[in-house]
Write an enzyme that holds these catalytic residues in place. Structure first.
Site, short mmCIF file in Angstrom:
data_model
loop_
_atom_site.label_atom_id
_atom_site.label_comp_id
_atom_site.label_asym_id
_atom_site.label_seq_id
_atom_site.Cartn_x
_atom_site.Cartn_y
_atom_site.Cartn_z
N ASN A 403 0.95 -1.15 -0.15
CA ASN A 403 0.04 0.15 -0.12
C ASN A 403 0.91 1.32 -0.05
O ASN A 403 1.80 1.47 0.82
CB ASN A 403 -0.71 -0.10 1.39
CG ASN A 403 -1.56 1.16 1.34
OD1 ASN A 403 -2.72 1.47 0.61
ND2 ASN A 403 -1.30 2.13 1.99
N GLU A 404 0.61 2.03 -0.97
CA GLU A 404 1.31 3.33 -1.25
C GLU A 404 2.95 3.18 -1.10
O GLU A 404 3.69 3.80 -0.43
CB GLU A 404 0.99 4.45 0.16
CG GLU A 404 -0.58 4.56 -0.10
CD GLU A 404 -1.14 5.63 0.97
OE1 GLU A 404 -0.39 5.86 1.92
OE2 GLU A 404 -2.20 6.13 1.10
N ASN A 405 3.34 2.35 -1.64
CA ASN A 405 4.82 1.84 -1.83
C ASN A 405 5.56 2.84 -2.73
O ASN A 405 6.85 2.86 -2.69
CB ASN A 405 5.11 0.61 -2.49
CG ASN A 405 4.32 -0.65 -1.75
OD1 ASN A 405 3.23 -0.92 -2.07
ND2 ASN A 405 4.71 -1.01 -0.45
#
Length: 835
Positions: A403-405
């Protein structure tokens, strides 16, 4: 197999020790050494209270638990295990002072074998034959572990899920996987093959002969298949135990979550064990750049998100709390949930299976970048554990890899190519472990071609753009991914804050072509950057309901859409939002942190729920305001075919529902109001059924100036609490209904503020909502602590409380508690009230 849940008889100490001997040293040196331990019940987190402390950052560090266990393993030569459903975020397990295991990762389950340690532990004689067990949890900051401390949620510490004592024979079943092969069903065949695989626990490598039997039953308990093996030798790894054809299976779906039961029994000279697993038969696909199909039919995925977080207890939710939350999600009409951003409790997955909620579950590789080899191994281990432990749940369709890397912050270097390589490794690992499900990530555009399903960032009307941009921005994003699924949309909203005209940003926010609505780093801050509703808006329930209304009516006509999930179902604690109207709270929930429903809950029901419902907007808006004789809109949210509205007993007419008639699907009425009291009653009619709802409010025409003082009132409610409310008034005593300053409650005397709960009635520092704020007080709190906080944060929340008489002291004491509650705001004189 014998299993016992270890809920009681635990003690806890927050903080570090010199070593495991100090856990027990006070028992030997009773008069010379005192370590402050206190009794707790599991599940428990030592951040259950401080996560929402407005004046301090939550504690991150070690916390110790200890207990003494009576053990009586009935199996000769059997194994004694401790099964942890989670321990945050790292854990060392000791039998007396013998360290028997360590585990890294705060969300997956793990098992510790304490057989030898329990048999020869020193100190057993001192405790009357009981075995002393200690667990050191630690949620200290560590950049080389996931999730990142930059994540928008707390990294809680403690034994916040259940712990079990388990006895098994020397050879036992460790795990059973059930795999319905549904490719034939998708091609129109009448039945499918179901394969049952099993793994042994045989730590001593024994070679005794085994017998295995498998029985499959339908939901009504009727046997539909059975299999029994002759004698077989022990095996290593996962092995197929049975395969059978299931003719005309009843398919699992959100409308009919049909579950079969598989019982696998293992018999050896050492004893018999059995595992019972449920499974469902279903098949699905994401059409390329098109909608989602379940069991051959299009299904619009209507979803929300869940964090493991609750008022007063943090992540340490009881099974009853979890069940209530999942019931509320289903009753809202959702058919999908994303479990963000980590593997969640087995109880959650069981309820998704039972209730009919499709699932995206993910590992906590969340923000920060990419660390070294130990960091990556933790990602691999947690993905392997999540898939292995939740393999049999038909509700799960997507394994989330991150997530949101694209959010850089934890390391000096941010190498996109290296992140891509590792994301591809996780994608391939997921498919090796489970070929029947797909992979997904949210918000990392440079990896969107690696995974099977991708969600970009679209926050139309909050972090970027305006909410009428939603359809255009979604369509543009969908063209950039083969399988588009919109995760995360919504807005922060302070419960009970209502406005007559919400800030929408329509006139002030630059739009461009209406397709750039992605959140960017720093947009969550309340200062700086470009104009945006999240920075410049009113954070009202009024705006939130209108946004939801627009998005849901738009989704109904987007025939190419797979689905979307609103972020998030419930307000939750987060360390990265200290300047929220309730500090350290992400306030995008449709319910509060104690299960109190906001108005938004009913907007979702009006589009999604099957059961007829009707809701007049404004139950937590006791006063409306405007000019004398001004025309006001009376809004109703309902899924009924038609609704009739009554104002003070007079019908304002019947309106037909039309989902595309914004706002309120056409269920809105205009009325001229004069100062006074009003009752609004809505009567919904749907296919012969009728439902109704009533709201009462005062219409205020008096104009107010700047807030000049705060006025306090107090009333007792039926469960023993006292509710203290502050109102901002001007120099003439007129209620300032748009006042929104921060106020701080304090208390001196016998009682205790029920604060740090992260709710509008459970926070000592909070912004005014429509000119008022309140807090509950335990009048006999403190040393006497007659009313535990946990008693006030179960299903129903404060809405269940009823006014009553003045509070008395604890039963039988003859003591009348005396307390003084204060409230202050910047620039105003502090107000006091005795309770």
């Amino acid at each position: 197999m014998i299993r016992r849940k270890l809920s009681s008889d635990w003690e806890h100490r927050t903080g570090g020790l010199g070593g495991p001997w100090e856990v027990w040293r006070a028992d030997k040196l009773r008069n010379h050494y005192n370590v402050p331990w206190h009794p707790v019940e599991l599940p428990h987190s030592y951040n259950g209270y401080d996560a929402l402390d407005p004046d301090a950052v939550y504690y991150q560090g070690p916390g110790w638990y200890r207990t003494k266990l009576e053990m009586d393993n009935p199996y000769p030569g059997g194994r004694t295990l401790l099964h942890f459903e989670a321990a945050g975020q790292r854990a060392d397990i000791y039998v007396y002072t013998w360290k028997v295991a360590s585990h890294t990762g705060g969300y997956d389950e793990f098992v510790v074998d304490i057989t030898e340690a329990a048999a020869c532990a020193r100190g057993i004689e001192r405790y009357g034959g009981k075995v002393p067990v200690a667990v050191a949890c630690d949620n200290s900051r560590d950049l080389e572990t996931i999730p990142s401390d930059a994540s928008d949620f707390h990294l809680y510490g403690g034994l916040y899920r259940d712990v079990h004592l388990v006895y098994v024979p020397a050879i036992s079943l460790a795990r059973v996987h059930i795999e319905p092969e549904t490719e034939g069903l998708a091609r129109g065949e009448s039945g499918c093959v179901v394969r049952v695989r099993g793994e042994l626990y045989n730590p001593e490598g024994r070679e005794d002969g085994l017998r295995v039997s498998v029985v499959v039953r339908d939901r009504e308990g009727r046997m539909v298949a059975e299999s029994a093996s002759g004698q077989t030798a022990p095996w290593a790894g996962m092995r197929e135990l049975a395969a059978f054809r299931l003719e005309a299976p009843r398919l699992w779906s959100p409308d009919d979550p049909y579950l079969y039961t598989c019982e696998v029994a293992l018999e050896s000279p050492h004893g018999k064990t059995a595992l019972t697993e449920r499974f469902g038969v279903r098949y699905f696909r994401f059409e390329k750049r098109g909608p989602f199909y379940l069991n051959g039919s299009r299904l619009l995925l209507r979803g929300t998100h869940r964090h493991e977080d609750h008022a007063g207890v943090g992540p340490a939710m009881t099974e009853a709390m979890i069940r209530e939350e999942m019931r509320l999600i289903k009753d809202m009409g959702a058919n999908f949930i994303r479990l963000g951003h980590y593997q969640q409790s087995r109880h959650v997955l069981d309820l998704c299976d039972e209730l009919g909620l499709l699932v995206w579950e993910e590992i906590p590789w969340c923000r920060g970048g990419l660390g070294g080899e130990s960091y990556r191994q933790q990602c691999r281990d947690m993905l392997t554990a999540m898939i292995g432990q939740h393999y049999n749940h038909p509700s799960v369709i997507l394994w989330g890899l991150g997530n949101e890397n694209d959010w850089e912050c934890d390391f000096d270097e941010f190498d996109k190519d290296e992140i891509r390589r590792f994301m591809k490794e996780l994608h391939e690992l997921s498919h090796r472990l489970d070929a029947g499900r797909l992979t997904a990530i949210r918000r990392c555009d440079f990896c969107k071609d690696i995974v099977d399903v991708y969600s970009p960032s679209i926050w139309a009307g909050w972090y970027r753009g305006i909410y009428t941009d939603y359809e255009a921005s979604s369509l543009a994003a969908s063209r950039e991914a083969d399988a588009f699924f919109h995760m995360e949309w919504g807005a922060d909203n302070l419960a009970t804050r209502h406005v007559e005209k919400p800030y929408t940003g329509f006139e002030f926010i630059p739009r461009g072509d209406g397709t750039r609505t992605d959140e960017r780093d720093g947009d969550y801050l309340l200062t700086g950057g470009e104009p945006r509703v999240s920075r410049d808006g009113d954070w009202s329930e009024t705006y939130f309901c209108e946004m939801i209304d627009w998005v849901l009516k738009s989704q109904e006509r987007m025939d190419w859409l797979t689905g979307a999930a609103q972020w998030a179902f419930k307000d939750f604690a987060t360390p990265v939002r200290p300047d929220s109207p309730i500090p350290y709270l992400n306030m995008k929930g449709v319910i509060e942190r104690d299960f109190t429903k906001k108005e938004a809950y009913y907007v979702f029901q009006s589009y999604w729920a099957a059961k007829p419902m009707v809701r007049v907007y404004g139950h937590s808006m006791p006063v409306r305001w405007g000019d004398e004789g001004e025309t006001k809109t009376l809004k109703v949210y309902s899924n009924c075919e038609e609704v009739e509205l009554f104002l003070n007993g007079r019908s304002l007419g019947v309106k037909k529902r039309n989902s595309q008639d914004f706002p309120c699907a056409g269920l809105r009425w205009e009325a001229k109001l004069s100062a006074g009291e009003y009752e609004v009653r809505a009567l919904g009619r749907h296919r012969g059924e009728t439902v109704e709802d009533t709201v009462r409010f005062t219409y205020q025409t008096e104009k107010w100036g700047e807030p000049a003082k705060l006025e306090l009132t107090a009333e007792r409610v039926a469960d023993g609490r006292i509710y203290v409310e502050a109102r901002a008034v001007d120099a003439n005593g007129v209620w300032c209904l748009d006042a929104s300053a921060f106020v701080r409650f304090g208390l001196a005397g016998d009682g205790k503020l029920l604060d740090n709960l992260g709710t509008v009635r459970g926070s000592r520092l909070v912004q005014l909502a429509s000119g008022r704020a309140g807090i509950y007080v335990d009048p006999v709190g403190g040393a006497r602590a007659a009313i535990p906080v946990a008693d006030f944060v179960t299903a129903g929340g404060p809405a269940a409380a009823k006014p009553g008489g003045r509070s008395g002291g604890p039963a039988g004491t003859g003591i009348r508690p005396r307390s003084v509650v204060s409230v202050k705001a910047e620039g105003l004189e502090t107000a006091f009230i005795e309770i």
